[in-house]
Motif scaffolding. Structure first.
Motif, PDB file in Angstrom:
ATOM      1  N   PRO A  96       0.830  -1.204   0.000  1.00 12.48           N
ATOM      2  CA  PRO A  96       0.000   0.000   0.000  1.00 12.48           C
ATOM      3  C   PRO A  96       0.866   1.257   0.000  1.00 12.48           C
ATOM      4  O   PRO A  96       1.873   1.328   0.712  1.00 12.48           O
ATOM      5  N   ARG A  97       0.477   2.225  -0.821  1.00 10.67           N
ATOM      6  CA  ARG A  97       1.264   3.458  -0.975  1.00 10.67           C
ATOM      7  C   ARG A  97       1.545   4.150   0.364  1.00 10.67           C
ATOM      8  O   ARG A  97       2.646   4.638   0.601  1.00 10.67           O
ATOM      9  N   GLU A  98       0.565   4.159   1.261  1.00 11.50           N
ATOM     10  CA  GLU A  98       0.776   4.859   2.538  1.00 11.50           C
ATOM     11  C   GLU A  98       1.869   4.206   3.379  1.00 11.50           C
ATOM     12  O   GLU A  98       2.561   4.870   4.133  1.00 11.50           O
ATOM     13  N   LEU A  99       2.061   2.901   3.249  1.00 12.25           N
ATOM     14  CA  LEU A  99       3.129   2.220   3.987  1.00 12.25           C
ATOM     15  C   LEU A  99       4.494   2.477   3.350  1.00 12.25           C
ATOM     16  O   LEU A  99       5.511   2.438   4.029  1.00 12.25           O
ATOM     17  N   ALA A 100       4.506   2.726   2.055  1.00  8.71           N
ATOM     18  CA  ALA A 100       5.763   2.949   1.334  1.00  8.71           C
ATOM     19  C   ALA A 100       6.360   4.322   1.643  1.00  8.71           C
ATOM     20  O   ALA A 100       7.504   4.576   1.314  1.00  8.71           O
ATOM     21  N   LYS A 101       5.614   5.175   2.292  1.00  6.24           N
ATOM     22  CA  LYS A 101       6.088   6.530   2.568  1.00  6.24           C
ATOM     23  C   LYS A 101       6.927   6.628   3.833  1.00  6.24           C
ATOM     24  O   LYS A 101       7.534   7.647   4.087  1.00  6.24           O
ATOM     25  N   GLY A 102       6.987   5.585   4.639  1.00  2.00           N
ATOM     26  CA  GLY A 102       7.679   5.646   5.920  1.00  2.00           C
ATOM     27  C   GLY A 102       9.191   5.639   5.835  1.00  2.00           C
ATOM     28  O   GLY A 102       9.862   6.031   6.773  1.00  2.00           O
ATOM     29  N   GLY A 103       9.762   5.151   4.745  1.00  5.78           N
ATOM     30  CA  GLY A 103      11.210   5.170   4.593  1.00  5.78           C
ATOM     31  C   GLY A 103      11.934   3.979   5.180  1.00  5.78           C
ATOM     32  O   GLY A 103      13.079   3.745   4.859  1.00  5.78           O
ATOM     33  N   GLY A 104      11.316   3.212   6.041  1.00  2.00           N
ATOM     34  CA  GLY A 104      11.998   2.067   6.631  1.00  2.00           C
ATOM     35  C   GLY A 104      11.565   0.766   6.001  1.00  2.00           C
ATOM     36  O   GLY A 104      10.819   0.735   5.019  1.00  2.00           O
ATOM     37  N   ALA A 105      12.048  -0.296   6.581  1.00  2.00           N
ATOM     38  CA  ALA A 105      11.678  -1.628   6.099  1.00  2.00           C
ATOM     39  C   ALA A 105      10.233  -1.940   6.483  1.00  2.00           C
ATOM     40  O   ALA A 105       9.715  -1.434   7.480  1.00  2.00           O
ATOM     41  N   LEU A 106       9.606  -2.768   5.673  1.00  2.00           N
ATOM     42  CA  LEU A 106       8.260  -3.246   5.979  1.00  2.00           C
ATOM     43  C   LEU A 106       8.342  -4.695   6.430  1.00  2.00           C
ATOM     44  O   LEU A 106       9.394  -5.324   6.338  1.00  2.00           O
ATOM     45  N   LEU A 107       7.227  -5.202   6.886  1.00  2.00           N
ATOM     46  CA  LEU A 107       7.117  -6.603   7.276  1.00  2.00           C
ATOM     47  C   LEU A 107       6.415  -7.357   6.157  1.00  2.00           C
ATOM     48  O   LEU A 107       5.584  -6.772   5.448  1.00  2.00           O
ATOM     49  N   PRO A 108       6.699  -8.637   5.990  1.00  2.00           N
ATOM     50  CA  PRO A 108       6.032  -9.385   4.921  1.00  2.00           C
ATOM     51  C   PRO A 108       4.503  -9.321   4.977  1.00  2.00           C
ATOM     52  O   PRO A 108       3.858  -9.294   3.932  1.00  2.00           O
ATOM     53  N   ASP A 109       3.917  -9.280   6.184  1.00  2.00           N
ATOM     54  CA  ASP A 109       2.456  -9.239   6.260  1.00  2.00           C
ATOM     55  C   ASP A 109       1.867  -7.886   5.866  1.00  2.00           C
ATOM     56  O   ASP A 109       0.654  -7.739   5.768  1.00  2.00           O
ATOM     57  N   GLN A 110       2.721  -6.901   5.590  1.00  2.00           N
ATOM     58  CA  GLN A 110       2.254  -5.604   5.114  1.00  2.00           C
ATOM     59  C   GLN A 110       2.210  -5.538   3.588  1.00  2.00           C
ATOM     60  O   GLN A 110       1.779  -4.543   3.028  1.00  2.00           O
ATOM     61  N   THR A 111       2.654  -6.590   2.936  1.00  2.00           N
ATOM     62  CA  THR A 111       2.634  -6.640   1.478  1.00  2.00           C
ATOM     63  C   THR A 111       1.319  -7.234   1.004  1.00  2.00           C
ATOM     64  O   THR A 111       0.624  -7.904   1.755  1.00  2.00           O
ATOM     65  N   LEU A 112       1.014  -7.020  -0.264  1.00  2.00           N
ATOM     66  CA  LEU A 112      -0.110  -7.698  -0.897  1.00  2.00           C
ATOM     67  C   LEU A 112       0.392  -8.881  -1.715  1.00  2.00           C
ATOM     68  O   LEU A 112      -0.301  -9.874  -1.870  1.00  2.00           O
ATOM     69  N   LEU A 113       1.616  -8.749  -2.248  1.00  4.74           N
ATOM     70  CA  LEU A 113       2.210  -9.783  -3.092  1.00  4.74           C
ATOM     71  C   LEU A 113       3.720  -9.632  -3.036  1.00  4.74           C
ATOM     72  O   LEU A 113       4.238  -8.515  -3.074  1.00  4.74           O
ATOM     73  N   ILE A 114       4.405 -10.764  -2.956  1.00 11.65           N
ATOM     74  CA  ILE A 114       5.863 -10.803  -3.068  1.00 11.65           C
ATOM     75  C   ILE A 114       6.197 -11.728  -4.227  1.00 11.65           C
ATOM     76  O   ILE A 114       5.620 -12.812  -4.349  1.00 11.65           O
ATOM     77  N   VAL A 115       7.136 -11.282  -5.069  1.00 16.68           N
ATOM     78  CA  VAL A 115       7.583 -12.087  -6.205  1.00 16.68           C
ATOM     79  C   VAL A 115       9.081 -12.303  -6.072  1.00 16.68           C
ATOM     80  O   VAL A 115       9.833 -11.338  -5.871  1.00 16.68           O
ATOM     81  N   GLU A 116       9.503 -13.534  -6.172  1.00 13.73           N
ATOM     82  CA  GLU A 116      10.926 -13.865  -6.225  1.00 13.73           C
ATOM     83  C   GLU A 116      11.184 -14.601  -7.525  1.00 13.73           C
ATOM     84  O   GLU A 116      10.418 -15.484  -7.922  1.00 13.73           O
ATOM     85  N   VAL A 117      12.264 -14.216  -8.192  1.00 12.80           N
ATOM     86  CA  VAL A 117      12.701 -14.840  -9.436  1.00 12.80           C
ATOM     87  C   VAL A 117      14.013 -15.549  -9.127  1.00 12.80           C
ATOM     88  O   VAL A 117      14.971 -14.906  -8.698  1.00 12.80           O
TER      89      VAL A 117
END
Length: 191
Positions: A96-117
């Protein structure tokens, strides 16, 4: 400028770490240059190759327009896994855009989707270690693009023991539906 954690009472010129997890995460956050992450206590510098980035871009280009609609951003920001010696930088995360504004690391449960290649160098890390940890830390959707096996798998239903559902593995070229809030069918033919 912040300082590294030092144990109280350490004498002049002495460096004693009071919290090894905190010290390790401090170190990886202050490396310059290449993307760095911590996987089970080991710092891993991971400069992506062009073929790796090309595969990530195929997915990113399809997800990005849909992620904007519910007010999300896509990127490769830091994810902290507290109380563990893990600090991940996924190939793509949707947050979510509002979480991306904090500048620090997020937690995995704050994501909607994670992609690893995957790459040859992390052929076991993404499908085994990261899959378990992302589930344990509540990442709702984990898309694994396995370039070694040439498959895509969508994991959902996170829990302490792993994901409870897996859609796939599907061979490259198969269509893969991402659930809401995405509601799109990924075209994997260009992977």
């Amino acid at each position: 400028m912040s300082t590294a954690p030092v144990e109280p009472g350490a004498g002049p010129g002495e460096y004693s770490v009071a919290d090894p997890e905190r010290a390790l995460k401090y170190a990886v956050q202050h490396t310059k240059g290449d993307r760095a992450e911590i996987i089970e206590g080991v710092i891993d510098f991971m400069p992506p190759t062009w073929d790796h980035e090309a595969a990530a871009e195929v997915i990113r280009d399809q997800i990005k327009p849909r992620a904007k609609e519910p007010g999300c951003v896509t990127g490769l920001g830091n994810l902290d896994l507290p109380k563990s010696s893990n600090w991940y930088v996924p190939d793509i995360a949707v947050v979510p855009r509002e979480l991306a504004k904090g500048g620090g690391a997020l937690l995995p449960d704050q994501t909607l989707l994670i992609v690893e290649v995957t790459s040859e160098s992390d052929a076991e890390t993404d499908p085994v270690v990261k899959r378990k940890r992302y589930a344990e830390y509540g990442a709702p959707l984990y898309l694994l693009v396995d370039r070694v096996e040439e498959t895509v798998t969508l994991f959902s239903g996170p829990g302490r023991l792993g994901y409870t559902r897996a859609e796939g593995p599907h061979p490259f070229g198969a269509a893969l539906r991402l659930p809401e809030p995405f509601g799109i069918v990924l075209d994997t033919s260009e992977l």
